[in-house]
Write a protein that holds these residues in place. Structure first.
Motif, short mmCIF file in Angstrom:
data_model
loop_
_atom_site.label_atom_id
_atom_site.label_comp_id
_atom_site.label_asym_id
_atom_site.label_seq_id
_atom_site.Cartn_x
_atom_site.Cartn_y
_atom_site.Cartn_z
N LEU A 135 48.11 -33.06 -9.18
CA LEU A 135 47.04 -32.07 -9.08
C LEU A 135 47.34 -30.79 -9.84
CD1 LEU A 135 46.19 -32.44 -5.27
CD2 LEU A 135 44.80 -33.23 -7.19
N SER A 136 48.58 -30.57 -10.15
CA SER A 136 48.98 -29.28 -10.73
C SER A 136 48.76 -29.18 -12.23
CB SER A 136 50.45 -29.01 -10.41
OG SER A 136 51.29 -29.95 -11.06
N GLU B 125 42.14 -36.75 4.65
CA GLU B 125 42.15 -35.32 4.98
C GLU B 125 43.32 -34.61 4.32
OE1 GLU B 125 42.09 -35.47 9.23
OE2 GLU B 125 39.90 -35.38 9.34
N ALA B 126 44.48 -35.27 4.28
CA ALA B 126 45.65 -34.69 3.63
C ALA B 126 45.42 -34.55 2.13
CB ALA B 126 46.88 -35.54 3.91
N LEU C 248 45.35 -30.95 0.06
CA LEU C 248 46.19 -30.70 -1.11
C LEU C 248 45.35 -30.30 -2.32
CD1 LEU C 248 48.79 -33.61 -0.79
CD2 LEU C 248 49.23 -31.17 -0.49
N ALA C 249 44.19 -30.93 -2.47
CA ALA C 249 43.32 -30.58 -3.59
C ALA C 249 42.80 -29.16 -3.45
CB ALA C 249 42.15 -31.57 -3.66
N ARG C 250 42.42 -28.76 -2.24
CA ARG C 250 41.96 -27.39 -2.03
C ARG C 250 43.07 -26.40 -2.33
NH1 ARG C 250 39.36 -29.81 2.52
NH2 ARG C 250 41.11 -29.21 3.85
N GLN C 251 44.25 -26.69 -1.86
CA GLN C 251 45.38 -25.81 -2.09
C GLN C 251 45.70 -25.67 -3.58
OE1 GLN C 251 48.42 -27.61 0.34
NE2 GLN C 251 47.71 -26.62 2.22
N VAL D 37 36.21 -33.75 -5.96
CA VAL D 37 37.01 -34.49 -4.98
C VAL D 37 36.09 -35.45 -4.23
CG1 VAL D 37 38.53 -34.31 -2.98
CG2 VAL D 37 38.58 -32.53 -4.76
N HIS D 38 36.40 -36.73 -4.27
CA HIS D 38 35.54 -37.77 -3.70
C HIS D 38 36.37 -38.66 -2.77
CE1 HIS D 38 33.05 -36.62 -7.18
NE2 HIS D 38 34.17 -36.74 -7.88
#
Length: 322
Positions: free
Chosen positions: A186-187, A205-206, A210-213, A221-222
């Motif tokens: 993601l980074s 949910e995890a 992580l995507a939001r963070q 995000v799907h």
């Protein structure tokens, strides 16, 4: 994927024959379904599923894992769920030559065609819709990578995926390892990448957290989940049908959908897990204990609709626009 009975007519129903049955790994069986006359089956969007009638009026939905364009077969992979309603057990008892009733493919988990890169995350049997994403990405030369987590010995399609994906697949066996791999992905992926996840709700949910963070916009995000999981029985309440004034009691441990169907009130439904949106009903009054994964936060705040397969009244009475 998900399980549930249907209380209304089905669209695109056909009869297919079981051509082949294979055990993929412990507890997971693959079925290959074909047209009895050998005809080509309707094409479908990657991430699609079909519904199979496993008892009169009872349907389960399963993700399609095979080729999507003018296929000569539909392939599904089904995990045996001994705590389920019985649909997966029925599937695991099918044999070559058996005929099944199948609904036309539908999808709410298709790849975004304009994405520059696709990050695919699968947990356990959640690999099934992700596999069709992989096939499409390879066919159309799309950029992608796959993170696949499962318990050792329980990786359905793993050999096939290793061959298909080569160095674009990462296999992990723990939540910590998945987190580390996903944080790295993601980074530094290109702007315009999209993230897809399918598997148990805690994993999804995890992944979303992580995507939001990492600053990913929600529109990139799907996810597709198997349902809301076990729910408490809830308190008894009554549903008032606003058009007739009829009161339908809903005991503890019985869903509003089941109570309505038991009174002969037809409600279209499919998953019975608060995911598909098929059974959405309008509400005239009363507070709602929303337990579904389908309605948006705005939908829930408005209080004018309910998913009766999982949600309940928050008080003694809810009035439906029926």
């Amino acid at each position: 994927m998900t399980a549930g009975p249907a209380g209304a007519s089905r669209r695109g129903v056909s009869k297919l024959t079981v051509r082949d049955v294979r055990e993929l790994c412990n507890g997971v069986r693959q079925l290959v379904l074909t047209h009895p006359a050998g005809a080509t089956l309707p094409s479908f969007v990657p991430g699609s599923n079909i519904s199979i009638e496993w008892a009169p009026g009872r349907w389960n939905s399963y993700s399609l894992t095979g080729p999507a364009l003018e296929p000569d077969h539909y392939a599904i992979s089904v995990r045996l769920d001994n705590s389920g309603h019985g649909g997966s057990r029925w599937v695991h008892e099918l044999g070559t030559g058996d005929v099944v009733t199948v609904n036309a493919p539908v999808s709410a988990f298709a790849p975004v065609l304009t994405a520059r890169h696709h990050i695919l995350v699968a947990g356990g049997i959640g690999i099934t819709p992700i596999l069709s994403h992989v096939r499409a990405a390879l066919e159309w030369d799309r950029s992608f990578e796959l993170l696949y987590t499962f318990r050792p010995g329980s990786g359905a399609h793993v050999e096939e995926l290793l061959e298909l994906c080569a160095d674009r697949i990462s296999i992990v066996h723990s939540a910590r390892a998945l987190q580390a791999a996903l944080e790295s992905a993601l980074s530094d992926r290109p702007l315009g990448s999209h993230l897809y996840s399918c598997g148990p709700l805690p994993m999804i949910e995890a992944v979303q957290q992580l995507a939001r963070q990492a600053g990913w916009h929600g529109q990139r995000v799907h996810s597709e989940t198997f349902g809301v999981g076990p729910l408490d029985a809830g308190q008894p309440f009554a549903a008032k049908l606003g058009r007739s004034g009829m009161l339908v009691p809903v005991p503890s441990g019985v869903s509003l959908l089941e109570a309505l169907l038991s009174k002969g009130i037809e409600v279209p439904n499919l998953c019975r897990q608060g995911v598909c949106g098929e059974c959405k009903l309008p509400v005239r009054g009363g507070s709602i204990d929303h337990r579904d994964l389908y309605l948006t936060d705005d939908d829930k705040a408005s209080g004018d609709c309910i998913m009766p397969c999982v949600s309940r009244a928050a008080g003694d009475l809810v009035e439906l626009d029926l």
